[in-house]
Design a protein around this motif. Structure first.
Motif, PDB file in Angstrom:
ATOM      1  N   GLY A 186      10.399  15.976   5.361  1.00  0.00           N
ATOM      2  CA  GLY A 186       8.917  15.674   5.139  1.00  0.00           C
ATOM      3  C   GLY A 186       8.027  17.042   4.561  1.00  0.00           C
ATOM      4  O   GLY A 186       6.961  16.660   4.143  1.00  0.00           O
ATOM      5  N   THR A 233       0.851  14.677  -0.230  1.00  0.00           N
ATOM      6  CA  THR A 233       0.754  13.016   0.205  1.00  0.00           C
ATOM      7  C   THR A 233      -0.008  12.912   1.578  1.00  0.00           C
ATOM      8  O   THR A 233      -0.137  11.941   2.128  1.00  0.00           O
ATOM      9  CB  THR A 233       1.903  12.322  -0.068  1.00  0.00           C
ATOM     10  N   THR A 234      -0.233  13.992   2.244  1.00  0.00           N
ATOM     11  CA  THR A 234      -0.484  14.126   3.695  1.00  0.00           C
ATOM     12  C   THR A 234      -1.821  13.123   4.023  1.00  0.00           C
ATOM     13  O   THR A 234      -1.722  12.606   5.010  1.00  0.00           O
ATOM     14  CB  THR A 234      -0.801  15.472   4.083  1.00  0.00           C
ATOM     15  N   HIS A 267      -0.562   9.670   4.870  1.00  0.00           N
ATOM     16  CA  HIS A 267       0.285   9.589   5.870  1.00  0.00           C
ATOM     17  C   HIS A 267      -0.720   8.704   7.028  1.00  0.00           C
ATOM     18  O   HIS A 267      -0.179   7.881   7.742  1.00  0.00           O
ATOM     19  CB  HIS A 267       0.838  10.623   6.359  1.00  0.00           C
ATOM     20  N   PRO A 294      -2.014   4.660   5.020  1.00  0.00           N
ATOM     21  CA  PRO A 294      -1.072   4.325   3.800  1.00  0.00           C
ATOM     22  C   PRO A 294      -1.442   3.336   2.976  1.00  0.00           C
ATOM     23  O   PRO A 294      -1.092   3.318   1.895  1.00  0.00           O
ATOM     24  CB  PRO A 294       0.289   4.109   4.442  1.00  0.00           C
ATOM     25  N   GLY A 336       8.823   6.286   7.248  1.00  0.00           N
ATOM     26  CA  GLY A 336       7.610   7.085   7.457  1.00  0.00           C
ATOM     27  C   GLY A 336       6.619   6.356   7.258  1.00  0.00           C
ATOM     28  O   GLY A 336       6.989   4.847   7.276  1.00  0.00           O
ATOM     29  N   PRO A 337       5.142   6.732   7.018  1.00  0.00           N
ATOM     30  CA  PRO A 337       4.010   5.694   7.216  1.00  0.00           C
ATOM     31  C   PRO A 337       4.235   4.903   5.881  1.00  0.00           C
ATOM     32  O   PRO A 337       4.784   5.217   5.043  1.00  0.00           O
ATOM     33  CB  PRO A 337       2.898   6.856   7.032  1.00  0.00           C
ATOM     34  N   PHE A 379       6.053   6.351   2.704  1.00  0.00           N
ATOM     35  CA  PHE A 379       6.139   7.785   2.346  1.00  0.00           C
ATOM     36  C   PHE A 379       7.156   8.147   3.283  1.00  0.00           C
ATOM     37  O   PHE A 379       7.252   8.162   4.687  1.00  0.00           O
ATOM     38  CB  PHE A 379       4.603   8.348   2.752  1.00  0.00           C
ATOM     39  N   VAL A 397       8.674  10.534   4.975  1.00  0.00           N
ATOM     40  CA  VAL A 397       8.510  11.766   5.444  1.00  0.00           C
ATOM     41  C   VAL A 397       9.527  12.211   6.163  1.00  0.00           C
ATOM     42  O   VAL A 397       9.932  13.497   6.688  1.00  0.00           O
ATOM     43  CB  VAL A 397       7.251  11.840   6.043  1.00  0.00           C
TER      44      VAL A 397
END
Length: 209
Positions: free
Chosen positions: A30, A54-55, A58, A61, A89-90, A112, A114
């Motif tokens: 991540g 991209t935080t 998250h 999404p 991930g999300p 995503f 991560v």
């Protein structure tokens, strides 16, 4: 029928799990890795030159596709559903029930990854029986991309399903999956459709939250 069409959202987790398998346990997930790491650590994957943060997506999404992009992709009638705890991930899964006579479901999911290792994780498993298909693609908005995933035994074109993965840092990728129901105008080119969605996603990431 593909894994995604058999199990809907569960397929996102299954495919994500395949992407997570096979990398060394010592790698952290991540977080963008140092650009000074030796190129051989990428297992042949192209290096990401301009990492994207991209935080912000998250947590939400589904916001990675804006209303105007949804309209351009002809998905205004599709129902989005976010899953912040999927395996990779999300993720956000857009679903659409087609009309008569088939009433088959089409799905598009963006995850995503991560919990993965970026494109290097996918490249490390190329030719090792993990994926039934692996295709290097032209960069998407300047970012390296591949079509790699599992079908029930046919090509993406035969299965009307495709997975496109874009490296947005050397350690994080964004996975776009499409599964096209009967009657979809994109059935003959699912990877082209996945690329179109992935292009919109990367454009949003480049623009920021």
């Amino acid at each position: 029928m593909t894994l995604l069409s058999r199990t809907g959202r569960a397929a996102v987790a299954l495919s994500a799990a395949a992407l997570l398998a096979g990398c060394g346990a010592q790698e952290t997930s991540g977080e963008p890795q140092s650009t000074s790491r030796p190129s051989q650590d990428l297992h042949g994957a192209p290096k990401v030159q301009n990492s994207l943060d991209t935080t912000a997506f998250h947590r939400e999404p589904c916001s990675v596709l804006k209303p105007e992009q949804i309209s351009a992709l002809e998905m205004t009638q599709w129902k989005p559903e976010a899953d912040l705890d999927s395996t990779g991930g999300p993720s956000c899964d857009w679903g659409y029930m087609g009309g008569p006579p088939d009433y088959t479901v089409s799905r598009t999911a963006v995850t995503f990854m991560v919990n993965g290792h970026g494109l290097k994780g996918t490249y490390s498993k190329r030719g090792k029986g993990v994926f039934e298909y692996f295709r290097e693609l032209k960069p998407i908005e300047g970012y390296p991309a591949v079509a790699a995933g599992s079908t029930a035994g046919g090509t993406p074109e035969e299965e009307a399903a495709c997975e496109v993965e874009v490296g947005v840092t050397d350690a994080l990728s964004v996975l776009t999956q499409v599964n096209l129901g009967n009657g979809s105008p994109y059935q003959g080119d699912p990877c082209g459709r996945a690329r179109a969605v992935a292009t919109e996603v990367v454009q949003t990431l480049k623009a920021g939250a």
